[in-house]
Scaffold this active site. Structure first.
Site, mmCIF file in Angstrom:
data_model
loop_
_atom_site.group_PDB
_atom_site.id
_atom_site.type_symbol
_atom_site.label_atom_id
_atom_site.label_comp_id
_atom_site.label_asym_id
_atom_site.label_seq_id
_atom_site.Cartn_x
_atom_site.Cartn_y
_atom_site.Cartn_z
ATOM 1 C CD GLU A 50 -10.891 19.387 57.372
ATOM 2 O OE1 GLU A 50 -9.865 19.805 57.823
ATOM 3 O OE2 GLU A 50 -11.120 19.237 56.154
ATOM 4 C CD GLU B 284 -8.636 25.909 57.256
ATOM 5 O OE1 GLU B 284 -8.064 25.404 56.208
ATOM 6 O OE2 GLU B 284 -9.367 25.606 58.072
#
Length: 270
Positions: free
Chosen positions: A148, A250
């Site tokens: 990621e 996020e």
């Protein structure tokens, strides 16, 4: 790049509803949907929306126009409003949860140059280029099989305090430092897994209201210089999502309500 401010959209819009397509749009790169055959295997994939759309579900992906999007949360209340030209707006409520979402492409491309602009950010944990790489042939107990990655542009939480330092480099006139961390048995595009996170963090945060470009190849090389290799970024082999690349907002455990809005486009010279 001519920017296009996101129009106000009624939050009462039904799940996966669409608002009327409005102003003149700049044609995005259409290669994303052209190469997306088979993406329907993922339960979270909804469909390709031809009009501006608001997403409120806990886990949804799809296309709005020719831009892929992801919208994932493990609780709380967030909405992702999307336009077909890559404009988007995330609105969140304060609470104890994690959310990540935004538009981009269903696959990562090492040669892609990502153009973007952010007009609003009222305290997101990260404003970031965000994506995944995955190699199903590697041992699952090796964190390198699943990566990621984050190329931070703005942040309120500093991930470097938890990571292993790699190197400092300059890309497109911006100085970045790289870091790597390990996530053990956490949610991912391939169910619950142990995987690496790669980070590029600029020395200074990017300002709102300006156009920027991220040269992705520079970051891939900088990570590789310290032995941090990204696995395949163009496959549908994972269980839950493709190896997408998006410009994301996020938030985790946000203390207050907030909003982040901007636009993303493919700035690669062709």
């Amino acid at each position: 790049m001519k920017t296009h401010r996101l129009t106000t959209t009624a939050l009462a819009l039904a799940l996966f509803g669409a608002v009327g397509c409005a102003t003149e749009q700049q044609a995005p790169d259409s290669s994303d949907t052209a190469s997306a055959a088979g993406i329907e295997k993922f339960k979270a994939y909804t469909r390709k929306f031809s009009n501006d759309t608001v997403i409120t579900d806990s886990h949804a992906t799809g296309h709005v126009g020719d831009f892929f999007f992801t919208h994932w949360k493990d609780g709380g209340a967030t909405t992702l409003a999307l336009e077909t030209d890559g404009s988007f707006k995330v609105e969140w409520e304060g609470g104890g949860y994690n959310y990540v979402g935004g538009p981009g492409w269903h696959y990562g491309d090492e040669d892609r140059v990502i153009g973007y602009r952010f007009d609003e950010d009222s305290g997101a944990s990260y404003i970031t280029l965000y994506g995944w790489g995955y190699d199903e042939t590697m041992p699952k107990d090796d964190p390198a099989h699943l990566v990621e990655y984050y190329i931070l542009q703005r942040w309120t939480y500093d991930p470097s305090q938890d990571g292993e330092y790699g190197k400092t480099f300059v890309s497109n006139g911006v100085e970045y430092s790289t870091y790597r961390s390990v996530r053990e048995q956490k949610p991912s595009i391939n169910n619950t897994s142990t995987f690496y996170q790669y980070w590029s963090k600029p020395t200074e945060q990017r300002e709102l209201g300006k156009d920027y470009e991220i040269v992705f190849a520079d970051h891939v090389k900088a990570w590789a210089d310290t032995g941090w290799i990204i696995p395949d970024m163009n496959n549908f082999d994972a269980s839950d999502d493709p190896t997408y690349q998006v410009m994301a907002v996020e938030v985790f455990n946000p203390a207050n309500d907030g909003v982040g809005s901007g636009q993303v486009w493919d700035a690669t010279e062709r």
